[in-house]
Every structure is written in structure tokens, then in C-alpha cells.
Design a protein around this motif. Structure first.
Motif, mmCIF file in Angstrom:
data_model
loop_
_atom_site.group_PDB
_atom_site.id
_atom_site.type_symbol
_atom_site.label_atom_id
_atom_site.label_comp_id
_atom_site.label_asym_id
_atom_site.label_seq_id
_atom_site.Cartn_x
_atom_site.Cartn_y
_atom_site.Cartn_z
ATOM 1 N N GLU B 336 -24.157 -50.646 -47.399
ATOM 2 C CA GLU B 336 -23.813 -51.267 -48.688
ATOM 3 C C GLU B 336 -24.253 -52.719 -48.616
ATOM 4 O O GLU B 336 -23.551 -53.578 -48.082
ATOM 5 C CB GLU B 336 -22.303 -51.157 -48.947
ATOM 6 C CG GLU B 336 -21.796 -49.722 -48.960
ATOM 7 C CD GLU B 336 -22.426 -48.855 -50.043
ATOM 8 O OE1 GLU B 336 -23.093 -49.415 -50.955
ATOM 9 O OE2 GLU B 336 -22.277 -47.619 -49.973
ATOM 10 N N ALA B 337 -25.445 -52.998 -49.164
ATOM 11 C CA ALA B 337 -26.026 -54.331 -49.036
ATOM 12 C C ALA B 337 -25.727 -55.204 -50.249
ATOM 13 O O ALA B 337 -25.714 -56.431 -50.157
ATOM 14 C CB ALA B 337 -27.537 -54.221 -48.828
ATOM 15 N N SER B 338 -25.450 -54.578 -51.418
ATOM 16 C CA SER B 338 -25.330 -55.386 -52.641
ATOM 17 C C SER B 338 -23.881 -55.778 -52.956
ATOM 18 O O SER B 338 -23.482 -55.856 -54.113
ATOM 19 C CB SER B 338 -25.982 -54.661 -53.810
ATOM 20 O OG SER B 338 -25.834 -53.277 -53.689
ATOM 21 N N THR B 339 -23.103 -55.986 -51.897
ATOM 22 C CA THR B 339 -21.727 -56.443 -52.098
ATOM 23 C C THR B 339 -21.734 -57.937 -52.455
ATOM 24 O O THR B 339 -22.703 -58.638 -52.179
ATOM 25 C CB THR B 339 -20.904 -56.256 -50.800
ATOM 26 O OG1 THR B 339 -21.699 -56.746 -49.725
ATOM 27 C CG2 THR B 339 -20.564 -54.808 -50.572
ATOM 28 N N PHE B 344 -21.439 -54.172 -45.839
ATOM 29 C CA PHE B 344 -20.759 -53.138 -45.082
ATOM 30 C C PHE B 344 -21.744 -52.088 -44.602
ATOM 31 O O PHE B 344 -22.716 -51.760 -45.294
ATOM 32 C CB PHE B 344 -19.691 -52.461 -45.936
ATOM 33 C CG PHE B 344 -18.395 -53.217 -45.960
ATOM 34 C CD1 PHE B 344 -17.432 -52.991 -44.982
ATOM 35 C CD2 PHE B 344 -18.149 -54.168 -46.951
ATOM 36 C CE1 PHE B 344 -16.243 -53.699 -44.994
ATOM 37 C CE2 PHE B 344 -16.961 -54.874 -46.961
ATOM 38 C CZ PHE B 344 -15.993 -54.652 -45.991
ATOM 39 N N GLY B 345 -21.461 -51.575 -43.402
ATOM 40 C CA GLY B 345 -22.238 -50.460 -42.891
ATOM 41 C C GLY B 345 -21.293 -49.453 -42.255
ATOM 42 O O GLY B 345 -20.256 -49.833 -41.696
ATOM 43 N N VAL B 385 -30.981 -56.216 -43.602
ATOM 44 C CA VAL B 385 -31.968 -55.581 -44.478
ATOM 45 C C VAL B 385 -32.710 -56.585 -45.352
ATOM 46 O O VAL B 385 -33.733 -56.263 -45.933
ATOM 47 C CB VAL B 385 -31.322 -54.516 -45.402
ATOM 48 C CG1 VAL B 385 -30.926 -53.308 -44.597
ATOM 49 C CG2 VAL B 385 -30.144 -55.099 -46.150
ATOM 50 N N ASP B 386 -32.156 -57.816 -45.440
ATOM 51 C CA ASP B 386 -32.767 -58.770 -46.369
ATOM 52 C C ASP B 386 -33.929 -59.524 -45.731
ATOM 53 O O ASP B 386 -34.675 -60.213 -46.409
ATOM 54 C CB ASP B 386 -31.712 -59.791 -46.844
ATOM 55 C CG ASP B 386 -30.492 -59.071 -47.385
ATOM 56 O OD1 ASP B 386 -30.701 -58.028 -48.050
ATOM 57 O OD2 ASP B 386 -29.356 -59.500 -47.111
ATOM 58 N N GLY B 387 -34.081 -59.411 -44.403
ATOM 59 C CA GLY B 387 -35.106 -60.158 -43.696
ATOM 60 C C GLY B 387 -36.517 -59.673 -43.955
ATOM 61 O O GLY B 387 -37.478 -60.320 -43.580
ATOM 62 N N ASP B 397 -28.227 -51.116 -37.708
ATOM 63 C CA ASP B 397 -28.345 -52.165 -36.699
ATOM 64 C C ASP B 397 -27.087 -53.027 -36.774
ATOM 65 O O ASP B 397 -26.881 -53.753 -37.751
ATOM 66 C CB ASP B 397 -29.612 -52.986 -36.985
ATOM 67 C CG ASP B 397 -29.771 -54.133 -36.000
ATOM 68 O OD1 ASP B 397 -29.007 -54.171 -35.007
ATOM 69 O OD2 ASP B 397 -30.651 -54.978 -36.229
ATOM 70 N N THR B 398 -26.215 -52.961 -35.765
ATOM 71 C CA THR B 398 -24.919 -53.653 -35.837
ATOM 72 C C THR B 398 -24.898 -54.929 -35.008
ATOM 73 O O THR B 398 -23.828 -55.447 -34.693
ATOM 74 C CB THR B 398 -23.795 -52.712 -35.349
ATOM 75 O OG1 THR B 398 -24.114 -52.275 -34.032
ATOM 76 C CG2 THR B 398 -23.644 -51.522 -36.258
ATOM 77 N N THR B 399 -26.089 -55.461 -34.649
ATOM 78 C CA THR B 399 -26.100 -56.644 -33.773
ATOM 79 C C THR B 399 -25.381 -57.830 -34.421
ATOM 80 O O THR B 399 -24.703 -58.578 -33.740
ATOM 81 C CB THR B 399 -27.547 -57.034 -33.410
ATOM 82 O OG1 THR B 399 -28.355 -56.912 -34.567
ATOM 83 C CG2 THR B 399 -28.086 -56.193 -32.290
#
Lengths: 318, 514
Positions: B336-339, B344-345, B385-387, B397-399
Motif C-alpha cells: 500500500e504505497a498511496s497512503t 504499509f506492506g 517503490v518511489d525510487g 523489501d523490508t530494509t
């Protein structure tokens, strides 16, 4: 839904067939042993005549060795093989009725059907006089082992097919594969016996197992037998592979994907093609060609057991 | 070659390699070419081909199973990397495998061309002259008769019906079984045709796969595919224009979990054409103008709804999960990138028939939907994801993320909601299914069919037709009985030929008596 009772009856009958085949094998072996004892006398006599003569050492003439003494044990063994064949056939038919489909949907059924083809080919060739009954023990031994392995390790209860197998191609592709495998199995046995016999011809005094060669048909006859069987089975195998490719195209969307089963079928095919060429090439005729036939039968065994059991691929069904 | 040799040669198999003449500038080349096209070399190449295929039959291949290949390489360290470098995981596209089969085919063509020429000549020519001594042939016979030479030879010709017969003076030459060599040549030419078909597909074929959840669809254009394998010269304009929509997917299973049927209920249409329904099954691809659509896989896509801290729905979609075992335990990733706040992942498993073992591990005991559950671990922070770096939708990717609830897994049943600490929620609404389709355009189909027929047909002819020759000589002495000599030759199945020969002889003699 599969019929459990019928399936169990079929399984029971297959075990019966194995037992009857095993008895037949003992009968053939008894025949071999008794005629072997008789023949040892003739060969001793032949050997002594060689000692008396002053010429170069002579091998025992083929005729004295291939004389087929009619034996009660041998005849009984043949009758038992026929009886076992009928029981075996019944078991396969019941399997089909129990599962409501062709009786070759998994490895257990495939083994049973391939062994059935081998026994059928053997019986047919004996009746037509194209193979020697004396080979019975050597044919029944692998058949019994093959079926024994099938009923113990590979056993699968009668059941329906997975969707990929649910096609009329299973009748064509697998039937051809069974027909070819059963025949190749038989030809592999004959090729091994040829190797034994031709070794015996060179060194008649060698010990077991070369000494078994004494009771066998002539090397030339064995070579012809194994060629006859392979010449029959090779086009069938070719057809089985092509039918498989056509089926794969409709089930998986490609003719050929080098799936382990496909790869080993290809290796088997290439080796048998090599055998057919070797047999017609100077310097490769005879023992070398026979070794190729044995190697090809080995590749078939890998294709069947190793690929299905140990290698992950699209053909891993059972 | 002596006359007998010429007459008794029954094949067009090339003679063994001979040394070239001295002083021939092309000598070494000529010798090399003859070596390559000799039967021994062909035989050697055949065995090499079989041997070279063996690693492909044991080791995982990257074309089929890239994941197992990378596992294998990882587990075997330097050895694994070396094996990879020499192409043991790409056997069938490797240089050495290609070299062997190309050499084999060159050798084959080099052998086929002269043999075809010889065979064409043999087809037009007359059966060879009678050898001087018929008695030296494998089978022969002789008798005397009161009938004149012409009558004897006419009778012999009558007995040899179906044979190609040539009379020279008081001698008769007959031959039969030309189809053996024809079949042999057809078989080998068909093998070449098969290779041409493979090349045709490799250059102009197309294969694409796409995952579609129920209610969605795809068009046969490059943009829609998740994975494409176009041929080297493939032109995207040659893609047949059509669209497919997946209405629903059904699988049925036996009680032991074995799959019984797969059906994808689809709608399809040509560009601008009417929509038609089709029941796509595993062995029944949909064929549209030569493009074939296959059903090749399926799985579950739990339908989720994600609400932001303020309660607005920012995600309402099915999430395709990838099956990991036969009972369809499937791995899922939700991003969920557009929060409005932190991203959230979620990572976890979907289990169609959920079971929990003593150590609270979640599993599935049946591939059908009996007790579905979505078990997830949540993360919050930056998804990365925005990079701009492309990311797989199936991995998280939870780094730069922090576990929610200390990494505690939450099991959701259909209709249940996980209220996230600090606002927001994830609802598992219901379960949809997805199917993977493969579209194949293969321009080699017709060539392959012809090759297949040629291979089997040619093989049958070359193995079961027997080529044989029979010669008759009638002694034309002026007075006294006519002496008849007959001889025969066959390279295959001498026993059968002997009995055929005996029949021929008795038919020649029987007709004379009548």
C-alpha cells in the motif's frame, strides 16, 4: 467414482500373475539345468575328440549346443507362462473397469502393462518360432522383478486422472510407449544374452555367468532376435514420442521443452538409432552394437524409474 | 569393383573412406569431408549427442526451472558456478550441444545428397546383370527342363509378378523393394525438415504468458504479457488481434486432493468482432487464426480492502498469491504505497483449507476452498517503490520498514478486518481465483506435421520393406534339355527370403509342369 472392490481384485490377480510367472521362471531354469547337465556330457565328448586330433583347437560346434531336449519342466513352464499371461490380462482389464479409464494412468499400471507386452512378445515369438523357449528364464526374471517392484514400491490404488492426463492422447501416446518399452525390455535381455553367448564362443571354458552361454541359442540367432524386436519397437517408440509432442502441444502449449522425461526419451531414441546404424556399419557389428542396445535399454530404465521418482518434471505424476 | 560386387551391392551406403590421390590440392579438404559424412563419424556424433543430453536429463535447466538452478548453484559454490559457466544448466542451447547436432546434420545432409542421387539413378535403371556364378549367392537352385528357353523365361517372369524384371538374352534380372531406400531417405530428409521447423519457430514464433484474475482480461499485445519469449526475428505486428476475459475459474478435486478438472470460463473476441464464450480446459486450447491460448496454471487471489488512517478506501482489489505446494499454500504480498502517512506492506500465506500444527505453523490440507485464511505479517515505513527501481509485485523489501505488532502474524478469515495500530485497516473480503494463460504463435506447425508423418512413414518403409534381387539363367543349348539356374540375394531377414525364394522357384517350376 472408482470401484474399490474391482480394483482390489485386479491388484490381487496381478500378484497371482507374478507368482505364476515366478513358478514358470523356475520351470525354465529347471529345464536349463537338466539339459545343461546332459549337454555337458556331449561337450566333454567333443572336447576329448579335439584332444585326440592334431589340428588347432576347435570350438564346440553350434549344433550340439542348441539341440533342444524336450523337457517336462520346460513345457510346464510354458503352460504356466500362458496361464500367468491370462491372469495378468484379466488384472489389467479389471483395473480399467475399476478406474473407468484406460489402465495405464500411473507408474504402477504402466509397469504392469509394459511387462504384459514383454510377456506377450515373448510368447508370440515362441509360438511363431522366432525366439527360443530356452530364453524363458531370462525373460521371466526381469518381468517378475519389474512387476514385483510395481506392486510394492509404485503401488497406486485405482483412481481418476489428473486433468493434464485427461485426453484421448493417453490412449495413443502411452499405449505406444508401453508397447515400445515392453519390447525394448525384451530386446535388452536378448542383447545381454547375445553378449554372454558370444563371450562363451570365444572362451568356452570360462566360469559363471559366461558358462550360461552353453545353453543359449547361437550368437547369430540371438543377434537376429534382438534386431527383430528393436526394428519393431523403434518406429513405435518414435511414434510414441511424436504423439507425446502433439499431446504436449495441446496440454502445455509446446511440442518439446526438454522436460527430463522428454530428454531421456530423446537419449533412448538416439541410442536405438545408433544401434540400428551400428548394426549396419563395419567395425560396429556384433558385440559393440549389442552394447549399444544394452545402453539404450539402460537409458529407458532411467527414463522410466529415475526420471519419475527422483527428478522433478512435468511427467511426475505418480 | 568386380561385376559380382556391383550386382550384389544392395544399398547406396557410401564406401569406406579412401585416401585421396597424391598431389590433389583439395585432398585434405576432400578427406575431411568424406570423414565427416562417413557412417562411423555419424555414429560417433549420435553417441556424443546422447551423451551431451545426459546432464540436461539430470540437472535442473534454467529454461524450465530457473529457481532450482539458482538454488543448485548456491548450494554447490565454486563447482556450481563452473557448471553454470560451461552451460550445464542450459545444455540444449549450449555451444557444445549445438555444435554436435549441427555437425550431425551437416554429416547427414552430406550423406543424403549423394545417396539420393544414387537412389534416383537406381530407380530409373534396370536391375543389374546376372553374376557369373549364381551358385555363390546366398540362395540358389537349378534344374533341367524340356521346355525352350523363351518359355522358361516367360514362366519365370510370371512367377516374378510385382518385381522389376529385365531380360538380357537368355538371362533374367529381377529386383524388388526399392521403397526401402526411399523410406530411408524420406526418414532422414524429414529429420532435416524437423530441424527447419524448430528454426522457423525460434525465429518467427511467439510465446507469452499472462496472469488474469476473475473479472479481468488481456489483449494479445506485448504490453499485457507478464513474460514473453519472442523469436529472434519476431515482428510484434504479426500478433493476432484478439482479447480474452476470464469470467470465472473452476477446479474440482478428488477427496485426496488430486485435481480432477480445471475450467476457465472465458469470453473472447477478435478485434472489433462479437464476443463469444469458451470453456478453456487443459487439453483444449482456444485457437484464433493460428494463435493458440492455453490454460497453464491457476491459483487464489484473496480480495482485500485497505482503508487509510482517515477511513478512505485506497485499495479494493484481489491479490494474486503464488501457490507453493500441491495443497495450494500460497505466498502473498500486499503493498500500500498511496497512503497519506507511512506506507504499509504485508507478507504472508494464503491457505485454502487451513490447518495449524502444534507449533502454530499454518498449512493447507486440501487445494479446494474449504476453510480459507489469510495469515499476514505487517510492515510499515518506506516500501522503496518511489525510487524508480522496478520491483516485483510478488516480493517485499523490508530494509527500511518496521514490523507491525512486533512481527506478530494475523490470521484473517473472509470478512474479518485487521485494525492496524495507529489507524487504518486491512479487510479480507472474499476469495477470487486467477488463471495463467499462455498464447503461442508457432509458424512451424505445418512443417512439423509433414516432418512427423515423413519420419514415421519413412521409418516403417525402411525397416520393413526388404530389398532383394533374383536372377535366372536359362542355358540355351541347341539340343537337349534346357538348364535353368536361379540365384537370389537379400541383405535383410535371410530366413524369410530363403522361404520366399523357395516359393518363387517352385512357382517357376510348377508352371512349367502344368
Amino acid at each position: 467414482m472408482p470401484d474399490k472392490g474391482l480394483g482390489q481384485l485386479g491388484d490381487g490377480l496381478l500378484l497371482c500373475a507374478v507368482v505364476v510367472y515366478a513358478l514358470a521362471m523356475l520351470g525354465y531354469a529347471a529345464e536349463q539345468a537338466s539339459s545343461g547337465a546332459r549337454r555337458r556330457v556331449t561337450s566333454v565328448r567333443a572336447a576329448s575328440s579335439v584332444l585326440v586330433g592334431s589340428g588347432p583347437p576347435v570350438t564346440v560346434p553350434a549344433e550340439t549346443v542348441t539341440v533342444q531336449a524336450p523337457s517336462r519342466a520346460g513345457r510346464a513352464a510354458f503352460v504356466l507362462t500362458c496361464a500367468g499371461w491370462i491372469v495378468h490380462l484379466t488384472s489389467i482389464v479389471l483395473r480399467g473397469f475399476a478406474a473407468h479409464r484406460v489402465p495405464w494412468g500411473n507408474m504402477y499400471e504402466f509397469s504392469s502393462a509394459a511387462a504384459f507386452v514383454a510377456v506377450t512378445a515373448f510368447l508370440g515369438m515362441v509360438v511363431r518360432g522366432r525366439i527360443d523357449r530356452a530364453l524363458g528364464a531370462f525373460v521371466m526374471l526381469p518381468v517378475v522383478l519389474y512387476l514385483g517392484l510395481a506392486s510394492s514400491l509404485l503401488y497406486t490404488a485405482a483412481g481418476p486422472l489428473v486433468p493434464a492426463l485427461n485426453s484421448y492422447w493417453i490412449k495413443i501416446h502411452v499405449a505406444a510407449a508401453i508397447l515400445a518399452s515392453g519390447s525394448f525390455l525384451l530386446s535388452g535381455v536378448v542383447a545381454l544374452l547375445y553378449l554372454l553367448r558370444s563371450r562363451f564362443d570365444v572362451r568356452p571354458t570360462a566360469r559363471f555367468p559366461v558358462s550360461l552361454g552353453r545353453q543359449l541359442p547361437t550368437a547369430a540367432a540371438l543377434d537376429r532376435m534382438s534386431y527383430t524386436i528393436i526394428a519393431f519397437a523403434f518406429p513405435v517408440w518414435t511414434f510414441a514420442i511424436i504423439a507425446g509432442a502433439i499431446w504436449a502441444e495441446s496440454a502445455w502449449g509446446r511440442y518439446w521443452g526438454w522436460d527430463p522425461k522428454e530428454t531421456w526419451s530423446f537419449i533412448t531414441w538416439v541410442l536405438y538409432a545408433g544401434y540400428l546404424h551400428a548394426r549396419a556399419t563395419a567395425g560396429w557389428k556384433g558385440r559393440k552394437a549389442a552394447w549399444v542396445a544394452v545402453a539404450a535399454a539402460g537409458a529407458l530404465v532411467v527414463d522410466y524409474y529415475v526420471v519419475n521418482i527422483f527428478v522433478v518434471g512435468l511427467h511426475s505424476y505418480a | 569393383m568386380t561385376e559380382v560386387d556391383e550386382a550384389t551391392r544392395l544399398t547406396t551406403q557410401p564406401a569406406p573412406v579412401q585416401q585421396p590421390r597424391r598431389g590433389d590440392p583439395f585432398g585434405p579438404l576432400r578427406l575431411g569431408w568424406r570423414q565427416l559424412t562417413s557412417m562411423r563419424t555419424a555414429l560417433l556424433l549420435l553417441f556424443l549427442l546422447a551423451l551431451a543430453a545426459v546432464p540436461g536429463g539430470f540437472l535442473p535447466q534454467s529454461k524450465i526451472n530457473p529457481i532450482r538452478v539458482s538454488e543448485y548453484v548456491r548450494d554447490h559454490g565454486a563447482l556450481g558456478r563452473l557448471m553454470q559457466r560451461v552451460g550445464l544448466f542450459d545444455v540444449f542451447t549450449s555451444v557444445w550441444f549445438s555444435a554436435i547436432y549441427l555437425l550431425l546434420f551437416v554429416s547427414l545432409v552430406g550423406c543424403l545428397v549423394p545417396r539420393t542421387r544414387l537412389h534416383l539413378r537406381a530407380l530409373r535403371s534396370r536391375p543389374p546383370k546376372v553374376p557369373k556364378t549364381l551358385k555363390r549367392l546366398p540362395v540358389s537352385d537349378g534344374w533341367t527342363t524340356e521346355r525352350p528357353v523363351d518359355a522358361v523365361l516367360d514362366d519365370a517372369r510370371g512367377a516374378l509378378r510385382g518385381w522389376r524384371v529385365e531380360r538380357r538374352g537368355s538371362e533374367l534380372s529381377a529386383e524388388k523393394g526399392y521403397l526401402r531406400e526411399t523410406g530411408n531417405l524420406v526418414f532422414h530428409v524429414s529429420l532435416v525438415l524437423l530441424l527447419i521447423g524448430v528454426a522457423l519457430n525460434a525465429f518467427y514464433g511467439f510465446k507469452g504468458t499472462v496472469l488474469v484474475t476473475e473479472g479481468k482480461g488481456f489483449s494479445n499485445t506485448l504490453a499485457f504479457y507478464d513474460n514473453v519469449q519472442p523469436g529472434r526475428r519476431f515482428n510484434p505486428a504479426s500478433l493476432v488481434p484478439f482479447t480474452v476475459g476470464l469470467k470465472s475459474f473452476h477446479a474440482t478435486y478428488a477427496d485426496d486432493g488430486k485435481a480432477l478438472t480445471f475450467d476457465a470460463d472465458i469470453d473472447w473476441s477478435r478485434a472489433g468482432g462479437a464476443t463469444k464464450p469458451y470453456d478453456l480446459q487443459v487439453n483444449h486450447p482456444l485457437v484464433i487464426n493460428g494463435a493458440k491460448t492455453y490454460l497453464i496454471g491457476h491459483g487464489y487471489a484473496p480480495h482485500i480492502v485497505f482503508r487509510d488512517v482517515d477511513g478512505t478506501i485506497i485499495d479494493d482489489s484481489p491479490v494474486p498469491c503464488l501457490p507453493q505446494d500441491a495443497q495450494f499454500l500460497s505466498t502473498c504480498v500486499i503493498k500500500e504505497a498511496s497512503t497519506k502517512g507511512k506506507q504499509f506492506g504485508f507478507r504472508g500465506v494464503f491457505t485454502p483449507t487451513t490447518v495449524t500444527d502444534a507449533s502454530r505453523r499454518v498449512g493447507s490440507s486440501f487445494p479446494g476452498l474449504r476453510l480459507p485464511a489469510l495469515t499476514l505479517v505487517g510492515f510499515t515505513g518506506d516500501l522503496g517503490v518511489d525510487g524508480g527501481t522496478p520491483q516485483s509485485v510478488y516480493s517485499l523489501d523490508t530494509t527500511s520498514m518496521k514490523a507491525v505488532d512486533g512481527g506478530q502474524a494475523h490470521a484473517l478469515r473472509p470478512g474479518q478486518t485487521w485494525k492496524l495500530p495507529g489507524g487504518g485497516s486491512l479487510t479480507y473480503v472474499d476469495t477470487r481465483q486467477w488463471a495463467t494463460f499462455q498464447v503461442t504463435q508457432d509458424p512451424s506447425r505445418r512443417v512439423m506435421l509433414i516432418a512427423a508423418i515423413g519420419i514415421v512413414g519413412g521409418l516403417l518403409l525402411s525397416l520393413f520393406v526388404r530389398r532383394r534381387r533374383v536372377w535366372v539363367r536359362a542355358g540355351d543349348s541347341q539340343d537337349g534339355p534346357t538348364t535353368v539356374e536361379v540365384g537370389g540375394l537379400s541383405r535383410t531377414d535371410p530366413e524369410r527370403f530363403a522361404s520366399e525364394f523357395a516359393d518363387l522357384v517352385s512357382s517357376m517350376r510348377g508352371e512349367q509342369r502344368a
